[in-house]
Scaffold this motif. Structure first.
Motif, short mmCIF file in Angstrom:
data_model
loop_
_atom_site.label_atom_id
_atom_site.label_comp_id
_atom_site.label_asym_id
_atom_site.label_seq_id
_atom_site.Cartn_x
_atom_site.Cartn_y
_atom_site.Cartn_z
N HIS A 181 0.82 -1.21 0.00
CA HIS A 181 0.00 0.00 0.00
C HIS A 181 0.85 1.26 0.00
CE1 HIS A 181 -3.37 2.68 0.83
NE2 HIS A 181 -2.63 3.24 1.77
N TRP A 182 1.91 1.29 0.82
CA TRP A 182 2.73 2.50 0.92
C TRP A 182 3.43 2.78 -0.41
CZ3 TRP A 182 0.45 3.96 4.88
CH2 TRP A 182 0.29 3.18 6.03
N MET A 183 3.70 1.75 -1.17
CA MET A 183 4.37 1.92 -2.46
C MET A 183 3.41 2.39 -3.55
SD MET A 183 6.53 -1.61 -2.15
CE MET A 183 6.99 -1.61 -3.87
N ARG A 184 2.17 1.93 -3.50
CA ARG A 184 1.23 2.16 -4.59
C ARG A 184 0.18 3.23 -4.31
NH1 ARG A 184 -0.05 -4.10 -6.64
NH2 ARG A 184 2.12 -4.61 -7.22
N LEU A 201 12.47 2.71 -8.47
CA LEU A 201 13.10 3.95 -8.02
C LEU A 201 12.24 5.19 -8.25
CD1 LEU A 201 16.81 3.23 -9.00
CD2 LEU A 201 15.70 2.99 -6.78
N GLN A 202 10.94 5.01 -8.42
CA GLN A 202 10.05 6.17 -8.51
C GLN A 202 9.98 6.86 -7.14
OE1 GLN A 202 6.33 5.31 -10.99
NE2 GLN A 202 7.11 3.24 -10.59
N ASP A 203 9.91 8.19 -7.18
CA ASP A 203 9.98 8.97 -5.94
C ASP A 203 8.91 8.58 -4.94
OD1 ASP A 203 12.16 10.36 -6.87
OD2 ASP A 203 11.04 12.13 -7.48
N SER A 204 7.67 8.34 -5.39
CA SER A 204 6.60 8.05 -4.43
C SER A 204 6.81 6.69 -3.76
CB SER A 204 5.24 8.11 -5.11
OG SER A 204 5.13 7.15 -6.14
N ILE A 205 7.41 5.74 -4.46
CA ILE A 205 7.74 4.45 -3.85
C ILE A 205 8.83 4.64 -2.80
CG2 ILE A 205 8.78 2.18 -4.28
CD1 ILE A 205 7.36 2.15 -6.99
N ILE A 206 9.88 5.36 -3.17
CA ILE A 206 10.98 5.61 -2.24
C ILE A 206 10.47 6.34 -0.99
CG2 ILE A 206 13.14 6.87 -1.90
CD1 ILE A 206 13.46 4.47 -3.72
N GLU A 207 9.64 7.35 -1.18
CA GLU A 207 9.14 8.13 -0.03
C GLU A 207 8.28 7.29 0.89
OE1 GLU A 207 7.20 11.32 -1.99
OE2 GLU A 207 9.07 12.22 -2.72
N GLY A 208 7.41 6.45 0.31
CA GLY A 208 6.56 5.61 1.14
C GLY A 208 7.36 4.64 1.98
N LEU A 209 8.36 4.03 1.38
CA LEU A 209 9.18 3.06 2.11
C LEU A 209 10.13 3.74 3.09
CD1 LEU A 209 10.03 0.52 -0.75
CD2 LEU A 209 8.31 0.30 1.05
N GLN A 210 10.63 4.91 2.72
CA GLN A 210 11.57 5.60 3.61
C GLN A 210 10.92 5.89 4.96
OE1 GLN A 210 14.82 6.23 3.11
NE2 GLN A 210 14.96 7.09 5.18
N TYR A 211 9.68 6.36 4.94
CA TYR A 211 9.04 6.68 6.22
C TYR A 211 8.60 5.41 6.95
CZ TYR A 211 6.04 8.64 9.79
OH TYR A 211 5.49 8.96 11.01
#
Length: 472
Positions: free
Chosen positions: A237-240, A259-269
């Motif tokens: 869910h956080w990735m998509r 490496l799409q920004d929204s995937i990275i941001e979701g997983l980073q947090y």
């Protein structure tokens, strides 16, 4: 308060059955390792062992149905068969079970040309068998009997049940992962309970405000799963949630897009920063046991219906249980739940000598009487409507929570990670010591999401390239 051992999914099924006087309650079948690649059927002119026929008495037609390996699944399907024979007395189904090696036994049966007539599969597992032409397409039967109603017009159901435009798998039961929350931690922090439609900012606020230290006890706002560290599937869910997809296609992808920004941001947090800031238990803390939403030490986590028995009832992880509810994950720009939503069902072996009889039983399992047995016996029903009609009332009464419809809604919008056919190496995508597993371990231990996935992405691409090279 005493802390009890965390329940396995199998243990959950059995203890719930006992608590309900023979009625169990759960959801998806336990996620198993990918099945071995099916052997090709016997070549033309080559002798093959004749398919085994189920024993039948008198003029009855015998068919074999293979169910999942949990104890309660055998009880469920024995009950379904007994009901079915009352309306189809000339058909005598026999329930088979392959505990400890479901897919291995299926593979061996196909190799020997002795498969059961009806075979239970998880929705991402049967496609290699269709590629080997050992499964019977259902489309002509569906059209003839106007049975389209049993297959929801939802992309994820189509992905689970169809292959190259043909329908092979029925819709017997399901399982989705949503957000569990412990009310006492929200009350202590004076944070409102989450509601359907809450935002990612609401989620972050709740994570941070419900995290606290009281004496020597640390309370956490979020955990990625109930008593373990979570993986790719728990983070779907956080990735998509903001419209990105980590592959170019869910079905037989050709390109990785991690490496799409929204995937990275979701997983980073959710994977990295929450641990680093003390909002989420670390792998070391998780390994010590006793730190979950079911023990009142974590405010929220992503889990499935199989986790309900840990929260309330005679097998609750904490003496007396934890007052809780569930909610769909916070919405991103897609405005919907993007978490994992599994579909399971039966296929008909092409070698079946009695495909019409097998089809009748397949349909009966999807009809209301069959779905009632599924709900009573331990799993979420096949369609969102049947989940709400049959499963939710049982679940809410047994485990004392209110928002059971969230599980049904999740099946309407959720998805699966990836589907592929013969030659696919599922374990290479997420199995132990493989690119995604290594990336997740790195993130769990402080490596940034971008750094971890930058290393993983070319290795994942090679896996896809190898699949397509072998297929062509």
């Amino acid at each position: 308060m005493s802390i009890r051992n965390k329940l396995s999914r199998r243990r959950f099924l059995s203890v719930t059955a006992a608590a309900m006087g023979g009625t169990a309650l759960a959801a998806c079948a336990p996620q198993a390792a990918a099945p071995a690649q099916p052997a090709a059927p016997a070549a033309a002119g080559q002798a093959a062992e004749a398919p085994a026929a189920a024993p039948a008495a008198g003029d009855k037609v015998g068919i074999r149905i293979a169910c999942w390996g949990d104890v309660t699944d055998k009880q469920v399907y024995d009950n379904i068969v007994a009901d079915f024979m009352k309306i189809e007395p000339t058909i005598a189904p026999v329930v088979e079970q392959y505990p400890g090696g479901h897919y291995e036994k299926i593979q061996a049966n196909f190799a020997a040309n002795t498969p059961a007539d009806l075979i239970y599969f998880q929705g991402w597992s049967w496609q290699p068998f269709a590629d080997k032409d050992v499964l019977a397409p259902l489309d002509d039967l569906i059209a003839r009997d106007q049975a389209q109603k049993f297959w929801p017009d939802i992309d994820n159901y189509k992905n689970n049940c169809q292959w190259y435009g043909k329908t092979y798998m029925s819709v017997a039961d399901t399982g989705s992962v949503i957000m569990f929350y412990a009310k006492e931690l929200f009350d202590a922090a004076e944070v409102p309970y989450p509601v359907d439609g809450w935002t990612y900012a609401d989620f972050q606020n709740a994570v941070e405000k419900t995290s606290r230290t009281e004496g020597e006890v640390q309370y956490y706002g979020y955990a990625q799963a109930g008593g373990w560290n979570g993986t790719y599937l728990r983070s779907l869910h956080w990735m998509r949630m903001n419209g990105a997809l980590e592959w170019d296609s869910v079905v037989e992808p050709k390109q990785v897009k991690w490496l799409q920004d929204s995937i990275i941001e979701g997983l980073q947090y959710t994977v990295v920063d929450t641990i680093a800031k003390g909002y989420c238990p670390s792998p070391a803390t998780i390994s010590g046991g006793g730190v979950t939403v079911a023990t009142g030490r974590v405010a929220m986590c992503m889990e499935g219906p199989w986790f309900l028995a840990n929260m309330q009832g005679g097998s609750a992880s904490r003496e007396g249980g934890v007052e809780f509810d569930v909610v769909e994950p916070p919405v991103g720009s897609t405005g919907r739940d993007e978490t994992i939503a599994e579909v399971h069902g039966q296929v008909i072996a092409k070698a079946s000598k009695n495909p019409e009889e097998a089809w009748k039983l397949m349909k009966y399992i999807m009809e209301d009487p069959g779905q009632e047995r599924i709900a009573e016996g331990g799993r979420m029903c096949g369609t969102p409507e049947n989940i709400e009609k049959f499963w939710v009332p049982i679940a809410q009464k047994t485990y004392n929570f209110q928002n059971g419809k969230a599980f049904a809604n999740s099946m309407r919008t959720g998805g699966n990670p990836v589907f592929a056919g013969a030659g696919a190496n599922y374990d290479a995508l997420a199995g132990a010591a493989t690119p995604l597993a290594v990336a997740w371990d790195a993130m769990l231990n402080g490596t940034s999401a971008r750094e971890a996935l930058t290393v993983a992405e070319p290795l994942l691409q090679k896996i896809l390239d190898d699949y397509w090279a072998a297929k062509s």
